[in-house]
Design an enzyme around this catalytic site. Structure first.
Site, PDB file in Angstrom:
ATOM      1  N   THR A  23      59.194  63.143  -7.699  1.00  0.00           N
ATOM      2  CA  THR A  23      60.128  62.985  -8.804  1.00  0.00           C
ATOM      3  C   THR A  23      61.439  63.716  -8.527  1.00  0.00           C
ATOM      4  OG1 THR A  23      59.245  64.892 -10.008  1.00  0.00           O
ATOM      5  CG2 THR A  23      58.225  62.760 -10.438  1.00  0.00           C
ATOM      6  N   ASP A  24      62.428  63.384  -9.343  1.00  0.00           N
ATOM      7  CA  ASP A  24      63.745  64.003  -9.213  1.00  0.00           C
ATOM      8  C   ASP A  24      63.975  64.994 -10.362  1.00  0.00           C
ATOM      9  OD1 ASP A  24      64.289  62.415 -11.448  1.00  0.00           O
ATOM     10  OD2 ASP A  24      65.466  60.957 -10.321  1.00  0.00           O
ATOM     11  N   ALA A  25      65.207  65.450 -10.521  1.00  0.00           N
ATOM     12  CA  ALA A  25      65.527  66.447 -11.548  1.00  0.00           C
ATOM     13  C   ALA A  25      65.276  65.944 -12.970  1.00  0.00           C
ATOM     14  CB  ALA A  25      66.981  66.897 -11.401  1.00  0.00           C
ATOM     15  N   ALA A  27      62.655  64.402 -13.804  1.00  0.00           N
ATOM     16  CA  ALA A  27      61.191  64.367 -13.911  1.00  0.00           C
ATOM     17  C   ALA A  27      60.644  62.943 -13.962  1.00  0.00           C
ATOM     18  CB  ALA A  27      60.686  65.184 -15.097  1.00  0.00           C
TER      19      ALA A  27
END
Length: 166
Positions: A23-25, A27
């Site tokens: 996942t990225d920032a 979420a």
């Protein structure tokens, strides 16, 4: 080249759990990971349905299957812990090309992504396209007959399941 007998679900469904590290920032799953999910499912399809992995085709038979097209459309986000089912359908079978239709959905049937991916069978030494070997083409035709017609997927998960990834 031998395609072995195989007991596989049709359509083939590759299952996995979304991990936090994917996942990225925000979420949610990082965009490029969807391509990984699709390619993992296609790789598993080769091994389980064709009984020839992409690796063995390359190393043992001198046949490469490079991707010449990859495209994804997104329907809904995925988050860590989501159970993902990636359905592999054969959209088109050409002389040397094979186009997959990929459908990704959460366990509750909510569509997450869909895409098309095309490979070309290539002589690894000459790097020129070759006809799909007949034992492989025959298995692909058999698989297509066992799957729903294009558009019959209903956007959710098909009833039958293929291999389950850990």
């Amino acid at each position: 080249m031998q395609v072995e007998n195989a007991d596989y679900g049709a359509p083939y469904i590759h299952r996995r759990t979304v991990r936090f590290g994917e996942t990225d920032a925000a979420a949610i799953v990082y965009t490029v990971r969807f391509f990984d999910y699709a390619l993992d499912a296609i790789d598993a399809w080769y091994a389980d349905v064709l009984t020839l992995s992409l690796y063995s085709l390359n190393v043992e038979h001198g046949i490469s299957c490079p991707f010449v097209h990859a495209g994804i459309d997104f329907q809904s986000a995925l988050r860590p812990g989501d159970e993902l089912a990636v359905t592999v359908l054969v959209q088109a079978l050409g002389r040397s090309s094979l186009t997959f239709r990929i459908l990704g959905a959460r366990a509750d049937g909510t569509p997450s992504f869909s895409g098309t991916f095309t490979v070309v069978f290539v002589d690894g030494a000459a790097m020129r396209s070759i006809p799909i070997p007949e034992p492989i083409a025959e298995r692909i035709r058999e698989y297509r007959q066992r799957c729903p017609a294009e558009g019959d997927e209903g956007g959710g998960l098909p009833a039958k399941a293929g291999a389950v990834a850990p």
